[in-house]
Each structure stands twice: as structure tokens, then as C-alpha cells.
Enzyme design. Structure first.
Site, short mmCIF file in Angstrom:
data_model
loop_
_atom_site.label_atom_id
_atom_site.label_comp_id
_atom_site.label_asym_id
_atom_site.label_seq_id
_atom_site.Cartn_x
_atom_site.Cartn_y
_atom_site.Cartn_z
N TYR A 142 -134.56 -84.19 76.26
CA TYR A 142 -133.43 -84.25 77.33
C TYR A 142 -132.21 -83.65 77.02
O TYR A 142 -131.62 -83.97 75.98
CB TYR A 142 -133.66 -85.69 77.67
CG TYR A 142 -132.94 -86.18 79.23
CD1 TYR A 142 -132.19 -85.20 79.77
CD2 TYR A 142 -133.07 -87.46 79.56
CE1 TYR A 142 -131.80 -85.35 81.06
CE2 TYR A 142 -132.61 -87.54 80.86
CZ TYR A 142 -132.00 -86.94 81.56
OH TYR A 142 -131.44 -87.16 82.82
N CYS A 143 -131.66 -82.70 78.00
CA CYS A 143 -130.35 -81.99 77.80
C CYS A 143 -130.43 -81.43 76.55
O CYS A 143 -130.95 -80.61 75.99
CB CYS A 143 -129.39 -83.19 78.08
SG CYS A 143 -127.68 -82.60 78.43
N ILE A 144 -129.24 -81.90 75.75
CA ILE A 144 -129.12 -81.18 74.45
C ILE A 144 -130.26 -81.43 73.47
O ILE A 144 -130.30 -80.72 72.55
CB ILE A 144 -127.78 -81.49 73.71
CG1 ILE A 144 -127.31 -80.88 72.62
CG2 ILE A 144 -127.82 -83.34 73.52
CD1 ILE A 144 -126.06 -81.08 72.01
#
Length: 601
Positions: A334-336
Site C-alpha cells: 500500500y502506497c510507499i
């Protein structure tokens, strides 16, 4: 007006008592501000070079087309004088003008919903002049010609609109009718409560201005938030690995590991049972592991992307395989953490490690050639300031990242909460999402600069390769089956940018989904609510807009569609596994210890 005995037999208005309290609280405020450990000053504004370029370009335009500039100035002066004269006449008559000879540019702006903005001559004049000033700034931006580089234009636009929003009359007590009415109605008590709220926020953050968005006393991790049952089955200095208790008699053979971002806490996916992605996945019959990252302090200054990869991702994969007795796992980033999972997969390909059967990415950027709304913060002056900050502190303190994110939506996440709390004296709401939003984490110094310089600025993973863990990693080396879930109105990881990077992978088995809504609401989108739909297209044309043009819209959450894709890659059903094993006895119940650590300012 309420009266109170002052001890001498004389009654005094309560407002005087409250104003005296304000004086006392002001001394406490001064003391709190004296303890402040400020961030590097360059993180608050761009270098003077940007404004010098803008001014030079503006004056060049004026010299080339002076008539246009004079016309705009005369129009501005004329409207300013007319608004003043109208205000004077209205005060003499005791009424506002009945006929409107110009449209209201602030019509529908919720900041100016109070009827006094239109009916009271003073507030009407203030509102008109603010709108006129904002238009003048925007006109000046439009007049700057194309000689200014695109990145500088984006930065100038951002900072100019920050000035416009900051100077809104609603942000000042003397020109905010809502706050003034509340002060009179409560005989000054709202001002006392507001100042108490301000001081409490400053004291909680060592003198830094961080507006509380939610009542932090309303939630307790493991009690009414992050409550899905599970156990911490492994811990090292980088993370705790949580295995969730099964809710079905049988589970898919291949386990699933979710790697959340380490900028915030993992429980965004487990706020409450009704919208918990963690609970929902468990209920579908999966052995689910979730990584809970450590909230680092200055002792982690030299921790880089390599440690997140080796001691975080690869270790979690190794331990999940050992606990379940499987040779492969499915993964989510998720994300980074999705960005980093791409690099992990490239590294595993280089090493010949086939432990990952499939990977799903939630709102994950890999191609940073377009910096979007983060353009103002990804230029050298700002990044140099961050480098000085982390060199001194050992970490990028969470309030800096949180403040940066908030100012991308400053009206909703900075000024309106500040007005409600500090001017109106209201307590922040008991809202789980906003509580999570304020529960940030620090970032290690070395990892921060690797990410900002190597990925965001130089785009190394896509353009030439990034050197990590003894290998040169490139996005084309990512070849396992992939699914990407992006969000249509995401301003942090725009779906078009996610698509561009996703297309660059080397996988031959890829699926792409665009969920309606933003970075959080588009992901935390439970099927039962039937709130946001999603788009799919089996074709992956070169351009993102072409993908969307051929996409099919589906009502409801993307969760079931993704789960059907995941189920095909998760093997047969086996007896449900309880958390841990003989070699991995449960250490403590979920949500564990690391998630409870607050970020020091």
C-alpha cells in the site's frame, strides 16, 4: 448578561472573568512556545529564487504590454473604491444594497455561509475586498507567460493559493462573524476554550502547531479501533508480524501478507469491523499476515531502504512461509510500501527467489517523472531543507510530513479545524479516520533521502535502475502476476501516474482497477456500504486516458473482484491455521506494541 460576585460583594459580567482567563492562558502559551524545537526554516517556504523569477517574468510582461497591466490595475482600484463607498452608504442607511451589479465569486463557498457576510455592511465589504484581492493574485499568475518553467509555475501557483487561503477573513477573529457571535453568546467562554485547545495542541507537540483533527481520548487501539483478533508472531527492530485468527473452518493454502505504508499506521485497514479490510479478507478464508512497522526514533538514523527490504519485506515473507509451511505467499503493498514491494520483487528476480506468487499494489507510484501536486515539495530547495532537518534530528519528524499533506487541502485540513477548535472553542470530533490521520510516524534519515533523491527526484527505478542490496533494480524486472488498485480522485498517488509505472513492469499477467474516490476512501471501500464504484479494462493501452475511455464502470466495491482474482492464485482449501506455531509462539495479541508508539516531535 450573566453576572458573578467578584468576592467584594460587587457583581461583574462573566465576560470580564473569561477575558481575565485569556490573559492567564496567554502566559502559559508563551512558555509553551519557548520550548519549541522548530523544523528547518526552508521547509516553510520556497527559495527567494522562485519569487525572483516570477517577478522578473511579470515585469517583462508589463513592459511588453503596459496597457493591459494598467487596465487591470485601474479595474482593481475602481472596484476597491466602489466597495468602500457602498459600505459607507450602507452603514448610513442601515441596509445593504438590494441590487447586485456583479456576481459573487464566493457564492457557495462554505467559509462564507453566515448571512452576515451579505447583510452586514462591514462583513460584506471585507468579503468583497478579499475576493477582489484573490482575483488580483490569480490574474497576476495568469499574466506570467510561458518563459517560466513548468515546475516553477506549479510551485508559484501552489504558494500563491496558500497565501490566498491563509488571508481569508474567516481565519481572523475580528473578521469572522461566526466566531464573534459565539464569543458574545458564550460571554467569552468560547475564546477561553479555544485558547485552551490551542495550548493543549502546542504542548502535545512541543510547541509545534499541529491542529488536532479528532478527539484522541475517544479511541484506544485494540479496544474500539484495530480490534480484529490476531497475534504478533514475530518481531524484530523493523516490524511486528501479525497473523490474524481465522474465522472460517478452511482457508486458502497460500497465505497473504499485507505491507502497509510506514508513513502512517497499518490500522487504516482495521478502523472498525464494518469497514475493516483486514476482517473482510479473513472472513473470505485467507491466512492473513500484516506488517506493523516500528515508529523510528533518532537511533534509526542510518536505516535505509535496504533495511526495510531485508529486515522488513523479505523477513516477513520468510517467516510467513515458515509458519504456514508454504513455499510461496501472495503480497499486497500500500502506497510507499507498494513502491518498495516493486523493488523487492525486482531484487527477488535477480536472486532467483520465487517466494512471491502474486503482488497487489494499492495506490502505489513507481514512475515519478510527473510529480503532480507534490511538485512544490520535490525541488532542491525543499529537499535540501529536509536533508538538513534529518541530519540534525536523525528522522523526518512526523509532523513535517503530516503538515505537508494537510496543506495540499489546507481549507479542510488546516484552517477549518483551527477555526472550530481555536476560535469557536469546539472539541474535535470522535472520528476514527481523522484519529488515524493524526497518528503519524517518523521516517529514518537515510531512508528519507534515498526515497526523495533516488526515487522522487531522479526516478532511478524506472530510468536506468536503482542500486540497492547489492543489485541494480529496474521496474522491468518485476514479472510475477500483478494487480494494481488505484483511486480516481487520489491527489497523493494519481491513478494516471500509477498506470504509467504499472505499464513499465515486465509482468505478462496484469490487472488494473480504478476505484472511485480518493487515496483512503477508495481503498477502504467495504462492499456492504455500496458507496463507491470502480472501473476495469482488460486491455492496457499505452495512455492512461485511453484505458479509461475503454473501461467499464461497475457499481459497488472492488474488493470482491480483487478477491476473485486472488483466489485463483491462492491454492486449494486447507484446515484453518491458528496464529503461530511451535517455533513462533504468539508474543502478544494484535494490534501489538509498535503501533501504539507515538511519534515524538
Amino acid at each position: 448578561m450573566a453576572m458573578q460576585d467578584d468576592g467584594s460583594g460587587q457583581s461583574v459580567p462573566r465576560i470580564n472573568e473569561n477575558l481575565a482567563k485569556v490573559e492567564q492562558l496567554s502566559q502559559r502559551l508563551i512558555k509553551t512556545l519557548a520550548s519549541r524545537n522548530p523544523a528547518d526554516p526552508t521547509l516553510g517556504n520556497p527559495s527567494n529564487e522562485l519569487f525572483t523569477k516570477a517577478a522578473t517574468t511579470y515585469w517583462t510582461e508589463m513592459l511588453e504590454n503596459p496597457g493591459r497591466m494598467y487596465e487591470q490595475q485601474l479595474e482593481y482600484w475602481g472596484k476597491s473604491v466602489r466597495h468602500f463607498m457602498e459600505a459607507q452608504q450602507s452603514m448610513l442607511r442601515g441596509s445593504t444594497p438590494e441590487d447586485e451589479d456583479e456576481p459573487d465569486p464566493l457564492a457557495g463557498d462554505k467559509r462564507f455561509a453566515n448571512p452576515l457576510w451579505n447583510s452586514h455592511p462591514f462583513f460584506r465589504y471585507i468579503k468583497q475586498q478579499y475576493a477582489l484581492n484573490a482575483q488580483a493574485i490569480e490574474q497576476a499568475l495568469d499574466d506570467i507567460d510561458e518563459d517560466l518553467p513548468d515546475k516553477d509555475r506549479k510551485r508559484l501557483d501552489y504558494f500563491a493559493h496558500q497565501i490566498i487561503d491563509m488571508m481569508s477573513p474567516t481565519n481572523f477573529l475580528g473578521t469572522n462573524p461566526d466566531a464573534l457571535e459565539k464569543a458574545v453568546e458564550t460571554e467569552g467562554e468560547s475564546l477561553v476554550k479555544g485558547l485552551e485547545n490551542l495550548i493543549a495542541d502546542l504542548e502535545a507537540n512541543d510547541g509545534e502547531m499541529v491542529v488536532r483533527l479528532a478527539d484522541d481520548k475517544a479511541f484506544e487501539l485494540g479496544t474500539n479501533i484495530a480490534t480484529t483478533p490476531g497475534e504478533v508472531v514475530y518481531r524484530n527492530r523493523m516490524m511486528e508480524l501479525i497473523q490474524y485468527t481465522p474465522t472460517t473452518d478452511e482457508v486458502h493454502e497460500v497465505p497473504l501478507i499485507i505491507f502497509p505504508p510506514w508513513i502512517n499506521k497499518y490500522y487504516i485497514m482495521d478502523l472498525k469491523p464494518e469497514n475493516s479490510l483486514i476482517k473482510w479478507i479473513t472472513d473470505q478464508g485467507y491466512t492473513l499476515f500484516v506488517v506493523s512497522w516500528v515508529n523510528p526514533d533518532a537511533s534509526y538514523a542510518e536505516v535505509g531502504m535496504e533495511e526495510y527490504i531485508e529486515e522488513g519485506f523479505l523477513t516477513a515473507i520468510r517467516e510467513a512461509k515458515a509458519i504456514t509451511g508454504q513455499s510461496q505467499v501472495n503480497t499486497v503493498g500500500y502506497c510507499i510500501a507498494g513502491t518498495t514491494l516493486h523493488m523487492v520483487l525486482a531484487l527477488m528476480a535477480k536472486r532467483g527467489d520465487k517466494s512471491v506468487k502474486s503482488a497487489t499494489f494499492f495506490t502505489a507510484l513507481t514512475d515519478f517523472s510527473e510529480q503532480g501536486e507534490f511538485t512544490p515539495f520535490l525541488q532542491d530547495d525543499f529537499i535540501n531543507g529536509i536533508e538538513r532537518e534529518v541530519s540534525e534530528q536523525g528522522v523526518l519528524r512526523s509532523f513535517i510530513m503530516g503538515r505537508t499533506m494537510s496543506f495540499l487541502r489546507s481549507r479542510d485540513l488546516v484552517y477549518q479545524p483551527a477555526i472550530r477548535s481555536y476560535m469557536m472553542g469546539e472539541s474535535p470530533p470522535a472520528f476514527d479516520l481523522l484519529y488515524w490521520n493524526g497518528d503519524g510516524a517518523n521516517l529514518p534519515a537515510r531512508m528519507t533521502m534515498q526515497y526523495l533523491r533516488g526515487l522522487c527526484q531522479r526516478n532511478e527505478f524506472v530510468e536506468g535502475g536503482i542500486d540497492l542490496c547489492g543489485e541494480t533494480l529496474h521496474i522491468k524486472d518485476v514479472k510475477v502476476p500483478l494487480m494494481a488498485v488505484t483511486c480516481q480522485s487520489d491527489h497523493i498517488a494519481p491513478w494516471r501516474d500509477c498506470y504509467r509505472g504499472f505499464k513499465a513492469t515486465g509482468s505478462r499477467s496484469r490487472g488494473f482497477i480504478v476505484s472511485q474516490s480518493g487515496h483512503i476512501a477508495g481503498i477502504v471501500n467495504p462492499p456492504a456500504k455500496n458507496k463507491y464504484g470502480h472501473y476495469t479494462n482488460d486491455d492496457l493501452p499505452a495512455a492512461a486516458d485511453d484505458w479509461m475511455e475503454g473501461a467499464v464502470h461497475h457499481e459497488g466495491s472492488w474488493w470482491p473482484r480483487w478477491e476473485a482474482w486472488l483466489a485463483k492464485r491462492s491454492g486449494k482449501r486447507v484446515k484453518a491455521r491458528m496464529p503461530g506455531d511451535a517455533e513462533h509462539p504468539p508474543l502478544e495479541p494484535a494490534p501489538g506494541t509498535y503501533v501504539t508508539r507515538k511519534a515524538a516531535v
